[in-house]
Design a protein around this motif. Structure first.
Motif, PDB file in Angstrom:
ATOM      1  N   GLY A  47       0.808  -1.216   0.000  1.00  0.00           N
ATOM      2  CA  GLY A  47       0.000   0.000   0.000  1.00  0.00           C
ATOM      3  C   GLY A  47       0.834   1.255   0.000  1.00  0.00           C
ATOM      4  O   GLY A  47       0.309   2.362   0.069  1.00  0.00           O
ATOM      5  N   SER A  48       2.163   1.093  -0.119  1.00  0.00           N
ATOM      6  CA  SER A  48       3.040   2.252   0.054  1.00  0.00           C
ATOM      7  C   SER A  48       3.774   2.697  -1.204  1.00  0.00           C
ATOM      8  O   SER A  48       4.342   3.796  -1.239  1.00  0.00           O
ATOM      9  N   GLU A  49       3.785   1.864  -2.259  1.00  0.00           N
ATOM     10  CA  GLU A  49       4.557   2.211  -3.453  1.00  0.00           C
ATOM     11  C   GLU A  49       3.737   1.983  -4.719  1.00  0.00           C
ATOM     12  O   GLU A  49       3.111   0.939  -4.891  1.00  0.00           O
ATOM     13  N   GLY A  75       7.500   6.325   0.065  1.00  0.00           N
ATOM     14  CA  GLY A  75       7.827   6.984   1.318  1.00  0.00           C
ATOM     15  C   GLY A  75       6.716   7.851   1.874  1.00  0.00           C
ATOM     16  O   GLY A  75       6.979   8.856   2.558  1.00  0.00           O
ATOM     17  N   GLY A  76       5.462   7.481   1.581  1.00  0.00           N
ATOM     18  CA  GLY A  76       4.326   8.254   2.088  1.00  0.00           C
ATOM     19  C   GLY A  76       4.064   9.537   1.327  1.00  0.00           C
ATOM     20  O   GLY A  76       3.224  10.343   1.742  1.00  0.00           O
ATOM     21  N   ARG A  77       4.730   9.736   0.191  1.00  0.00           N
ATOM     22  CA  ARG A  77       4.539  10.947  -0.613  1.00  0.00           C
ATOM     23  C   ARG A  77       4.172  10.595  -2.053  1.00  0.00           C
ATOM     24  O   ARG A  77       4.562   9.533  -2.550  1.00  0.00           O
ATOM     25  N   LEU A  78       3.457  11.508  -2.707  1.00  0.00           N
ATOM     26  CA  LEU A  78       3.036  11.310  -4.093  1.00  0.00           C
ATOM     27  C   LEU A  78       3.651  12.402  -4.958  1.00  0.00           C
ATOM     28  O   LEU A  78       3.491  13.595  -4.674  1.00  0.00           O
ATOM     29  N   TYR A  79       4.358  11.984  -6.028  1.00  0.00           N
ATOM     30  CA  TYR A  79       5.033  12.919  -6.932  1.00  0.00           C
ATOM     31  C   TYR A  79       4.455  12.779  -8.342  1.00  0.00           C
ATOM     32  O   TYR A  79       4.009  11.701  -8.735  1.00  0.00           O
ATOM     33  N   VAL A 129       9.570  17.684 -11.445  1.00  0.00           N
ATOM     34  CA  VAL A 129       8.845  16.813 -10.526  1.00  0.00           C
ATOM     35  C   VAL A 129       8.173  17.673  -9.466  1.00  0.00           C
ATOM     36  O   VAL A 129       8.804  18.557  -8.886  1.00  0.00           O
ATOM     37  N   MET A 130       6.883  17.422  -9.224  1.00  0.00           N
ATOM     38  CA  MET A 130       6.142  18.188  -8.220  1.00  0.00           C
ATOM     39  C   MET A 130       5.566  17.247  -7.170  1.00  0.00           C
ATOM     40  O   MET A 130       5.083  16.159  -7.493  1.00  0.00           O
ATOM     41  N   LEU A 131       5.642  17.657  -5.918  1.00  0.00           N
ATOM     42  CA  LEU A 131       5.059  16.892  -4.820  1.00  0.00           C
ATOM     43  C   LEU A 131       3.571  17.241  -4.708  1.00  0.00           C
ATOM     44  O   LEU A 131       3.198  18.414  -4.653  1.00  0.00           O
ATOM     45  N   ILE A 132       2.713  16.207  -4.685  1.00  0.00           N
ATOM     46  CA  ILE A 132       1.274  16.406  -4.497  1.00  0.00           C
ATOM     47  C   ILE A 132       0.963  16.092  -3.036  1.00  0.00           C
ATOM     48  O   ILE A 132       1.166  14.962  -2.581  1.00  0.00           O
ATOM     49  N   SER A 133       0.465  17.070  -2.307  1.00  0.00           N
ATOM     50  CA  SER A 133       0.215  16.858  -0.882  1.00  0.00           C
ATOM     51  C   SER A 133      -0.965  17.701  -0.415  1.00  0.00           C
ATOM     52  O   SER A 133      -1.489  18.542  -1.159  1.00  0.00           O
ATOM     53  N   ILE A 187      -4.268   5.755  -4.815  1.00  0.00           N
ATOM     54  CA  ILE A 187      -3.013   5.342  -4.179  1.00  0.00           C
ATOM     55  C   ILE A 187      -3.204   4.505  -2.926  1.00  0.00           C
ATOM     56  O   ILE A 187      -2.236   3.968  -2.405  1.00  0.00           O
ATOM     57  N   ASP A 188      -4.426   4.371  -2.420  1.00  0.00           N
ATOM     58  CA  ASP A 188      -4.638   3.664  -1.164  1.00  0.00           C
ATOM     59  C   ASP A 188      -4.918   2.189  -1.407  1.00  0.00           C
ATOM     60  O   ASP A 188      -5.898   1.837  -2.046  1.00  0.00           O
ATOM     61  N   ASN A 189      -4.053   1.311  -0.881  1.00  0.00           N
ATOM     62  CA  ASN A 189      -4.247  -0.132  -1.017  1.00  0.00           C
ATOM     63  C   ASN A 189      -4.319  -0.823   0.340  1.00  0.00           C
ATOM     64  O   ASN A 189      -4.242  -2.033   0.426  1.00  0.00           O
ATOM     65  N   GLU A 190      -4.467  -0.052   1.425  1.00  0.00           N
ATOM     66  CA  GLU A 190      -4.604  -0.664   2.744  1.00  0.00           C
ATOM     67  C   GLU A 190      -5.967  -1.356   2.828  1.00  0.00           C
ATOM     68  O   GLU A 190      -6.953  -0.887   2.258  1.00  0.00           O
TER      69      GLU A 190
END
Length: 255
Positions: A76-78, A97-101, A110-114, A133-136
């Protein structure tokens, strides 16, 4: 004679009561618990890794857009997605690493989406960045309650109501329809804390992949977008196979 008749009557009542108890016991055994049903959904749809070719058909206010891409994810993290349709060719997304680019070929940056940007539409679709992005597992995120059984487009389905375990969930409440026979997740509805329905998912096709039932075509509707729906199709699906670490690197995103 009266004594014999009385004994037969008592035995008949016992037999009827015993048979009724067996029927009730069988009914109870046939009805799974809410936790068991949700675990079955998770077993079908949560994976150690996945790779596939994807197609999004977006219909919005009378217009139609088609986007194609390839995707890889692990746990669920990559996850890594690269678009290939002419209008978006070279656009890439990376979750690590808990971030979406996101990488844009137009700016070569490259831009960080947060933050609030995670709730925005992904590539103009009815799916938000959070949705993709969520697979938990749902069992880890929600407390289920069995609400009954309904027939949905000719298929008998268990109905589950889910309440979020954490206040940080994007959708505090969900309602699920789970096929009684196959365990397919036929429909789910996503709700705000106020009770307003925000999104609706409908399964269009599921196939057996790697020994499990897996959704390969579905429709998502963002009810806050009038006249909008997105059909999501997956082909060449591979589950639980090894994916190189290099796929989920920033270097791969910038390449």
């Amino acid at each position: 004679m009266r004594d014999r008749s009385g004994k037969e009557s008592a035995m008949n009542r016992f037999a009827v009561s015993f048979a009724a108890a067996l029927v009730l016991a069988g009914t109870a055994a046939a009805q799974p618990s809410a936790a068991e049903l949700l675990a079955r959904v998770d077993a079908n749809e949560v994976y150690a890794s996945i790779s596939y070719k994807g197609r999004m058909v977006i219909e919005y206010q009378g217009k139609r857009f088609v986007k194609t891409f390839e995707a890889w994810a692990r746990g669920g993290s990559e996850s890594y997605v690269e678009f290939s349709n002419p209008e978006d060719k070279g656009t890439k997304y990376l979750k690590t690493g808990g971030r979406l680019y996101v990488y844009s070929p137009d700016t070569e940056e490259v831009m960080l989406i947060s933050g609030h940007l995670l709730k925005e539409s992904m590539m103009g679709s009815d799916l938000s960045y959070e949705d993709t992005i969520d697979n938990e597992s749902l069992s880890a995120r929600y407390v289920p309650t069995l609400a009954g059984k309904e027939t949905l487009e000719g298929r008998e389905a268990w109905v589950l109501d889910l309440a979020a375990r954490r206040k940080t969930e994007s959708y505090p409440r969900q309602r699920l329809w789970v096929d009684v026979g196959t365990g397919d997740l036929l429909r789910f509805e996503l709700y705000a804390l106020s009770g307003s329905k925000l999104k609706e998912y409908n399964l269009l096709e599921a196939r057996t992949v790697g020994g499990r039932r897996f959704p390969t075509e579905f429709e998502m509707k963002d009810l806050l977008r009038k006249g909008s729906r997105t059909v999501f199709l997956m082909t060449d699906v591979v589950l639980d196979a090894a994916v190189p670490d290099s796929v989920f690197s920033l270097r791969n995103l910038e390449r």
